[in-house]
Design a protein around this motif. Structure first.
Motif, PDB file in Angstrom:
ATOM      1  N   LEU A 143      38.657  35.536  50.700  1.00  0.00           N
ATOM      2  CA  LEU A 143      38.101  34.127  50.225  1.00  0.00           C
ATOM      3  C   LEU A 143      39.263  33.067  50.546  1.00  0.00           C
ATOM      4  CD1 LEU A 143      35.271  34.629  49.542  1.00  0.00           C
ATOM      5  CD2 LEU A 143      36.509  36.531  48.333  1.00  0.00           C
ATOM      6  N   ARG A 144      38.677  31.998  50.900  1.00  0.00           N
ATOM      7  CA  ARG A 144      39.624  30.621  51.119  1.00  0.00           C
ATOM      8  C   ARG A 144      39.568  29.926  49.798  1.00  0.00           C
ATOM      9  NH1 ARG A 144      37.985  25.756  51.723  1.00  0.00           N
ATOM     10  NH2 ARG A 144      35.908  26.580  52.195  1.00  0.00           N
ATOM     11  N   VAL A 145      40.705  29.839  49.072  1.00  0.00           N
ATOM     12  CA  VAL A 145      40.793  29.062  47.934  1.00  0.00           C
ATOM     13  C   VAL A 145      41.051  27.473  48.169  1.00  0.00           C
ATOM     14  CG1 VAL A 145      41.893  28.743  45.531  1.00  0.00           C
ATOM     15  CG2 VAL A 145      41.702  30.907  46.559  1.00  0.00           C
ATOM     16  N   PRO A 146      39.895  26.666  48.014  1.00  0.00           N
ATOM     17  CA  PRO A 146      39.978  25.310  48.415  1.00  0.00           C
ATOM     18  C   PRO A 146      41.188  24.595  47.914  1.00  0.00           C
ATOM     19  CG  PRO A 146      37.791  25.982  47.435  1.00  0.00           C
ATOM     20  CD  PRO A 146      38.897  27.022  47.231  1.00  0.00           C
ATOM     21  N   ASP A 147      41.516  23.386  48.411  1.00  0.00           N
ATOM     22  CA  ASP A 147      42.494  22.618  47.850  1.00  0.00           C
ATOM     23  C   ASP A 147      42.016  21.890  46.638  1.00  0.00           C
ATOM     24  OD1 ASP A 147      44.093  23.272  50.095  1.00  0.00           O
ATOM     25  OD2 ASP A 147      43.325  21.523  51.640  1.00  0.00           O
ATOM     26  N   GLY A 148      43.039  21.742  45.748  1.00  0.00           N
ATOM     27  CA  GLY A 148      42.718  20.877  44.668  1.00  0.00           C
ATOM     28  C   GLY A 148      42.529  21.971  43.305  1.00  0.00           C
ATOM     29  N   LEU A 149      42.039  23.179  43.672  1.00  0.00           N
ATOM     30  CA  LEU A 149      41.953  24.170  42.676  1.00  0.00           C
ATOM     31  C   LEU A 149      43.378  24.585  42.206  1.00  0.00           C
ATOM     32  CD1 LEU A 149      38.979  26.289  43.584  1.00  0.00           C
ATOM     33  CD2 LEU A 149      38.999  24.360  41.896  1.00  0.00           C
ATOM     34  N   ASP A 150      43.740  24.456  40.789  1.00  0.00           N
ATOM     35  CA  ASP A 150      44.969  25.335  40.363  1.00  0.00           C
ATOM     36  C   ASP A 150      44.783  26.715  40.608  1.00  0.00           C
ATOM     37  OD1 ASP A 150      46.112  26.621  37.432  1.00  0.00           O
ATOM     38  OD2 ASP A 150      47.338  25.027  38.452  1.00  0.00           O
ATOM     39  N   PRO A 151      45.896  27.441  41.558  1.00  0.00           N
ATOM     40  CA  PRO A 151      46.016  28.673  41.697  1.00  0.00           C
ATOM     41  C   PRO A 151      45.673  29.741  40.714  1.00  0.00           C
ATOM     42  CG  PRO A 151      47.436  27.564  43.123  1.00  0.00           C
ATOM     43  CD  PRO A 151      46.969  26.744  41.803  1.00  0.00           C
ATOM     44  N   ALA A 152      46.394  29.427  39.335  1.00  0.00           N
ATOM     45  CA  ALA A 152      46.215  30.274  38.153  1.00  0.00           C
ATOM     46  C   ALA A 152      44.907  30.199  37.602  1.00  0.00           C
ATOM     47  CB  ALA A 152      47.363  29.894  37.210  1.00  0.00           C
ATOM     48  N   ALA A 153      44.424  28.973  37.481  1.00  0.00           N
ATOM     49  CA  ALA A 153      43.110  28.823  36.975  1.00  0.00           C
ATOM     50  C   ALA A 153      41.908  29.103  37.726  1.00  0.00           C
ATOM     51  CB  ALA A 153      42.923  27.350  36.251  1.00  0.00           C
ATOM     52  N   ALA A 154      42.159  29.127  39.175  1.00  0.00           N
ATOM     53  CA  ALA A 154      41.073  29.492  39.785  1.00  0.00           C
ATOM     54  C   ALA A 154      40.900  30.988  39.945  1.00  0.00           C
ATOM     55  CB  ALA A 154      41.338  29.069  41.467  1.00  0.00           C
ATOM     56  N   ALA A 155      41.930  31.725  39.628  1.00  0.00           N
ATOM     57  CA  ALA A 155      41.850  33.393  39.654  1.00  0.00           C
ATOM     58  C   ALA A 155      40.826  33.903  38.921  1.00  0.00           C
ATOM     59  CB  ALA A 155      43.277  34.164  39.225  1.00  0.00           C
ATOM     60  N   PRO A 156      40.313  33.597  37.882  1.00  0.00           N
ATOM     61  CA  PRO A 156      39.081  34.196  37.243  1.00  0.00           C
ATOM     62  C   PRO A 156      37.814  33.792  37.784  1.00  0.00           C
ATOM     63  CG  PRO A 156      40.532  33.266  35.603  1.00  0.00           C
ATOM     64  CD  PRO A 156      41.218  32.655  36.822  1.00  0.00           C
ATOM     65  N   LEU A 157      37.843  32.920  38.517  1.00  0.00           N
ATOM     66  CA  LEU A 157      36.718  32.313  39.365  1.00  0.00           C
ATOM     67  C   LEU A 157      36.147  33.649  40.012  1.00  0.00           C
ATOM     68  CD1 LEU A 157      37.393  28.536  40.662  1.00  0.00           C
ATOM     69  CD2 LEU A 157      36.446  29.572  38.690  1.00  0.00           C
ATOM     70  N   LEU A 158      37.233  34.615  40.806  1.00  0.00           N
ATOM     71  CA  LEU A 158      36.799  35.440  41.710  1.00  0.00           C
ATOM     72  C   LEU A 158      35.998  36.477  40.771  1.00  0.00           C
ATOM     73  CD1 LEU A 158      37.798  35.332  44.526  1.00  0.00           C
ATOM     74  CD2 LEU A 158      39.460  34.064  43.071  1.00  0.00           C
ATOM     75  N   CYS A 159      35.696  36.693  39.505  1.00  0.00           N
ATOM     76  CA  CYS A 159      35.109  37.680  39.019  1.00  0.00           C
ATOM     77  C   CYS A 159      34.093  36.636  37.944  1.00  0.00           C
ATOM     78  CB  CYS A 159      35.691  38.655  38.258  1.00  0.00           C
ATOM     79  SG  CYS A 159      34.549  39.951  37.465  1.00  0.00           S
ATOM     80  N   ALA A 160      34.755  36.129  37.042  1.00  0.00           N
ATOM     81  CA  ALA A 160      34.081  35.466  35.949  1.00  0.00           C
ATOM     82  C   ALA A 160      33.187  34.481  36.525  1.00  0.00           C
ATOM     83  CB  ALA A 160      34.784  35.158  34.805  1.00  0.00           C
ATOM     84  N   GLY A 161      33.596  33.807  37.397  1.00  0.00           N
ATOM     85  CA  GLY A 161      33.034  32.528  37.998  1.00  0.00           C
ATOM     86  C   GLY A 161      31.877  32.965  38.951  1.00  0.00           C
ATOM     87  N   ILE A 162      31.913  34.001  39.795  1.00  0.00           N
ATOM     88  CA  ILE A 162      30.943  34.525  40.531  1.00  0.00           C
ATOM     89  C   ILE A 162      29.714  35.203  39.829  1.00  0.00           C
ATOM     90  CG2 ILE A 162      32.254  36.569  41.422  1.00  0.00           C
ATOM     91  CD1 ILE A 162      29.387  34.304  43.092  1.00  0.00           C
ATOM     92  N   THR A 163      30.441  36.098  38.744  1.00  0.00           N
ATOM     93  CA  THR A 163      29.350  36.694  37.800  1.00  0.00           C
ATOM     94  C   THR A 163      28.370  35.865  37.489  1.00  0.00           C
ATOM     95  OG1 THR A 163      31.061  38.402  37.431  1.00  0.00           O
ATOM     96  CG2 THR A 163      29.080  38.317  35.941  1.00  0.00           C
ATOM     97  N   THR A 164      28.679  34.733  36.908  1.00  0.00           N
ATOM     98  CA  THR A 164      27.871  33.569  36.271  1.00  0.00           C
ATOM     99  C   THR A 164      27.152  32.755  37.196  1.00  0.00           C
ATOM    100  OG1 THR A 164      29.865  32.327  35.698  1.00  0.00           O
ATOM    101  CG2 THR A 164      28.996  33.609  34.132  1.00  0.00           C
ATOM    102  N   TYR A 165      27.793  32.550  38.504  1.00  0.00           N
ATOM    103  CA  TYR A 165      27.318  31.627  39.341  1.00  0.00           C
ATOM    104  C   TYR A 165      26.074  32.095  40.027  1.00  0.00           C
ATOM    105  CZ  TYR A 165      27.102  28.399  43.485  1.00  0.00           C
ATOM    106  OH  TYR A 165      26.834  27.880  44.700  1.00  0.00           O
ATOM    107  N   SER A 166      26.109  33.295  40.416  1.00  0.00           N
ATOM    108  CA  SER A 166      25.425  34.096  41.262  1.00  0.00           C
ATOM    109  C   SER A 166      23.862  33.930  40.664  1.00  0.00           C
ATOM    110  CB  SER A 166      25.658  35.429  41.514  1.00  0.00           C
ATOM    111  OG  SER A 166      24.560  36.151  42.437  1.00  0.00           O
ATOM    112  N   PRO A 167      23.700  34.495  39.209  1.00  0.00           N
ATOM    113  CA  PRO A 167      22.438  34.438  38.644  1.00  0.00           C
ATOM    114  C   PRO A 167      21.910  32.950  38.650  1.00  0.00           C
ATOM    115  CG  PRO A 167      24.098  35.303  37.179  1.00  0.00           C
ATOM    116  CD  PRO A 167      24.647  35.098  38.496  1.00  0.00           C
TER     117      PRO A 167
END
Length: 354
Positions: A143-167
């Protein structure tokens, strides 16, 4: 082969410890990534301790990965050296079944290849995850991590973020709808942020009155202590959608009765033991839905990252060195984190050089 170093468990009862292994050299469509940060997911703990069964050892977990591209295969088109990228819960799938063709690789009918705990599609061998210094992944699962997202704080988006976004997307949460979120942990805090950004009226349900202030700060409009039966009754028959993020068995009926006609309650928390049986009349009398959801496909995960960049959404994190990962597991069991641990892999480099 590429020499790699990380932390792995040798069996279900031993702690994570330093582990040397090898990654494959990049193939023509592979991306080699230097891992900068990796989130710590509750499913890492479940898998390491064989609580779900089927764990392959050595087990090197981690599927919330952010890093820099260091090398690409000759046919890679999407990424170049230096790009900030992410890897989530999958690194491959059959790519030919109906689900894969529809961009729903998480429901691959052959079974997707997990970022860790394999098995690999071509060799059947184990896969090793993000608690390590380097990973090699086919570009189709990067996946491409967009500019402006803090890399450390963006890491949980790859599971916690998509797990909640998808439904939230699948059940078409829209502005003005009333959405409940059950639990304020790693998943729940992301659900609150995302549902609020989608324009919903967000109500957080928690058993802990001391989480009220945090929930409101994260974007909830209301907070209900679920042990307060009178507070729960106020909301009966009123919700369009409820997302249950709790990874422990609990009474689902107390939330099902809060749904309006045609409302849906979706489970994303995955307890090791079953929930108590539900009362069918709580479903049929209002044509309510009780469903489940598993992460998201690659295209939807990219959509989620872009949505988060547009709305300034990242996880609330506590950054730790790899040497404290076993302590983090124990704290996670006590809900002693706000709201996601993220490992800084610079600490791993220091250890491997020692």
């Amino acid at each position: 082969m590429i020499k790699a170093f990380g932390y792995a468990a040798q069996d279900a009862t031993t702690p994570l410890a330093p582990f040397s292994f090898e990654r494959r050299d990049p193939r023509e469509r592979d991306v080699q990534i230097e891992i900068l940060y990796c989130g710590v997911c509750h499913s890492d703990l479940h898998t390491v301790r064989a609580e779900w069964g089927g764990t392959l050892y050595p087990c090197l977990p981690g599927h919330e990965i952010v890093g820099r591209v260091t090398r690409v295969g000759s046919h890679v088109q999407k990424f170049k050296t230096g790009d900030l990228v992410g890897v989530g819960c999958m690194v491959d799938s059959c790519r030919t079944c109906r689900s894969c063709r529809e961009g729903l690789e998480q429901y691959c009918e052959v079974g997707f290849t997990g970022t860790y705990n394999g098995p690999e599609q071509d060799t059947g061998g184990n896969t090793y995850g993000g608690y390590s210094d380097v990973i090699v992944v086919d570009e189709s699962f990067v996946l491409r991590v967009p500019d402006g997202l803090d890399p450390a704080a963006a890491a949980p988006l790859l599971c916690a973020g998509i797990t909640t976004y998808s439904p939230l997307r699948r059940w078409r949460v829209q502005p003005g709808q009333k959405v409940g979120v059950v639990g304020l942990g790693g998943l729940g805090h992301m659900a609150v942020k995302l549902a609020r950004a989608m324009g919903a009226h967000v109500v957080l349900f928690t058993t802990s009155p001391n989480k009220r202030e945090d929930a409101l700060a994260l974007g909830a409009h209301e907070v209900v202590v679920s042990r307060d039966s009178d507070a729960m009754k106020v909301h009966r028959n009123s919700f369009d959608f409820i997302l249950d993020t709790v990874a422990a068995p609990h009474d689902l009926d107390s939330y099902l009765v809060l749904l309006a006609r045609d409302g849906a309650m979706v489970l994303v928390g995955a307890p090791a033991e079953p929930h108590p049986a539900t009362t069918v009349f709580n479903l049929i009398m209002k044509r309510r839905q009780l469903a489940g959801s598993l992460i998201g496909g690659i295209a939807e995960t990219q959509e989620m990252l872009d949505f988060c960049a547009e709305h300034g959404i990242t996880a609330e994190i506590e950054v730790i060195p790899i040497q404290k990962v076993n302590e983090a597991y124990e704290r996670m069991l006590k809900s002693d984190v706000k709201y996601r641990f993220v490992i800084d892999m610079a600490s791993l480099k220091q250890e491997s050089a020692a």
